[in-house]
Design an enzyme around this catalytic site. Structure first.
Site, PDB file in Angstrom:
ATOM      1  N   ILE A  84       0.813  -1.230   0.000  1.00  0.00           N
ATOM      2  CA  ILE A  84       0.000   0.000   0.000  1.00  0.00           C
ATOM      3  C   ILE A  84       0.844   1.277   0.000  1.00  0.00           C
ATOM      4  O   ILE A  84       0.308   2.370   0.005  1.00  0.00           O
ATOM      5  CB  ILE A  84      -0.993   0.033   1.187  1.00  0.00           C
ATOM      6  CG1 ILE A  84      -0.252   0.027   2.524  1.00  0.00           C
ATOM      7  CG2 ILE A  84      -1.991  -1.114   1.105  1.00  0.00           C
ATOM      8  CD1 ILE A  84      -1.130   0.446   3.691  1.00  0.00           C
ATOM      9  N   LYS A  85       2.172   1.128  -0.020  1.00  0.00           N
ATOM     10  CA  LYS A  85       3.043   2.299   0.049  1.00  0.00           C
ATOM     11  C   LYS A  85       3.207   2.966  -1.329  1.00  0.00           C
ATOM     12  O   LYS A  85       2.650   2.491  -2.314  1.00  0.00           O
ATOM     13  CB  LYS A  85       4.405   1.884   0.624  1.00  0.00           C
ATOM     14  CG  LYS A  85       4.308   1.236   2.021  1.00  0.00           C
ATOM     15  CD  LYS A  85       3.723   2.191   3.034  1.00  0.00           C
ATOM     16  CE  LYS A  85       3.900   1.818   4.488  1.00  0.00           C
ATOM     17  NZ  LYS A  85       3.624   0.468   4.918  1.00  0.00           N
TER      18      LYS A  85
END
Ligand code: PLP
Length: 385
Positions: A183-184
């Protein structure tokens, strides 16, 4: 309506091709793609050295060992963060001390840092929460005055900027740590990196990532350089296997090429939320200070009170909108209460923030129609709360 997560990776054909090429090559790990990824990270951030690792947590741990954090040492970090920002010091036997947040940016308050410094303080680990950089200039001034190391936890903040410098350039710190969890800003599956401008730290980090083992003739401590056995290696420190694979780094290189468009899309979605949710009673929005550029990793709104937060959270979840809470203050976790004696009301601003916050979806492949659907649902739910 299809379920919308709060965060999601974006992988395209180019990413897959890059990974497959390495999978079909001679080296799956300890090959040349790792160095290539590290060089790409340096080029992007402006740092001189990068050491890629198996996760952001491993990278934080490496940074703490390189800082030589020991049993008698304290580090100062934010209570509003993922547990890894504090755990990394505990792995070394150190004690995490928290400094309360600035409620507007939800980042560590430099004034609170000053209050927590003791003779045992060794390092500050500021966390660029949600992608919004901390007040690095002030933190650097404090660190200089008290001779402290700064390790930026920039796991949320690849692509963010502070006073015209890229986060990761280490202009205001000794080391900066990134995470490449899906999710980065960019992903390698699992993965992380430590960036630094200090050659001494770089060399330590390289050694520690690979069990503390060196195969460099010039570094050997025991064998005389004229009589080195061809198979010879030395373990000089107690390190770990925190290596990342070459195929993960191939993904990282391919992802990094697209980071500008990822960040642009995040910024566009944040701008729509900012505009559409601005005047809704009962909602407070995240801010971006004029001297920073957030990487908009998370979009965290604040509601009026804890009952309303629970209601809105449940209703959004039930309607297929993946919300989250970032974060339960670290000092309130059972482990921290039991082992370090922390308790409720130790960090009132962090605890207040935690009571009312919700993270709503924000990721590059979230389409704008879905953004508007999320907005109308939030407006409706908040009105009924
Ligand atoms: C602020 C922060 N620090 C550290 C980490 C740890 O990174 P990783 O999951 O790559 O180990 C995370 C991960 O979510 C994080 O959000």
């Amino acid at each position: 309506m299809k379920r919308i997560p709060y965060g999601w990776h974006t992988i395209d054909k180019e990413d897959i091709k890059a990974v497959v090429e390495v999978l079909q090559s001679k080296r799956l790990t300890q090959g040349p793609t790792i160095k290539e990824f590290e060089e790409a990270l340096c080029k992007y951030t402006g740092a001189q050295y990068a050491v890629a690792a198996s996760s952001g947590t491993a990278a934080l741990h490496l940074a703490c060992i390189a800082t030589e954090i020991k049993k008698t040492d304290e580090i100062i970090t934010s209570p509003i963060t993922f547990v890894a920002s504090a755990n990394c010091a505990v792995y070394c036997g150190g004690t995490p001390v928290f400094a309360d947040i600035q409620p507007d940016t939800v980042t560590i308050d430099p004034q609170e840092i000053k209050k927590k410094i003791t003779k045992r303080t060794k390092a500050i680990i500021p966390v660029h929460f949600s992608g919004h950089p901390c007040d690095l200039r002030e933190i650097k001034d404090i660190a200089k005055r008290y001779n402290l190391i700064i390790i930026e936890d920039a796991c949320h903040a690849l692509g963010a900027e502070y006073r015209g410098t890229k986060i990761g350039s280490c202009t205001y710190s000794d080391m900066t740590v990134f995470s490449f969890h899906p999710i980065k800003s960019i992903t390698t599956g699992e993965g992380g990196a430590v960036l630094t401008n200090r050659k001494d730290l770089y060399e330590k980090l390289l050694l520690l990532r690979n069990h503390g083992i060196t195969k460099e003739n010039s570094e050997f401590r025991i064998q005389n350089s004229k009589l080195i056995d061809p198979w010879y290696y030395e373990m000089q420190e107690l390190g770990f296997n925190y290596r990342i694979t070459d195929f993960q780094c191939a993904l990282g290189i391919a992802q990094l090429k697209k980071i500008d468009s990822f960040l642009q899309k995040r910024r566009r979605i944040a701008a729509i939320y900012n505009r559409e949710l601005l005047h809704i009673e009962g909602i407070n929005l995240p801010i971006e200070k004029p001297y920073v550029k957030s990487s908009w990793h998370l979009y965290c709104i604040r509601l009026s009170n804890t009952t309303q937060r629970r209601f809105v959270f449940n209703r959004l979840q039930q309607s297929g909108i993946g919300v989250q809470v970032h974060y339960i203050p670290v000092h309130l976790q059972p482990y921290y209460r039991k082992n370090f004696g922390y308790k409720k009301n130790d960090y009132p601003k962090a605890e207040d923030y935690y009571k009312t916050t919700i993270t709503i979806p924000l990721f590059p492949r979230l389409d704008i129609t879905a953004v508007h659907r999320i907005i109308s649902k939030i407006k409706k739910v908040v009105k009924n709360a």
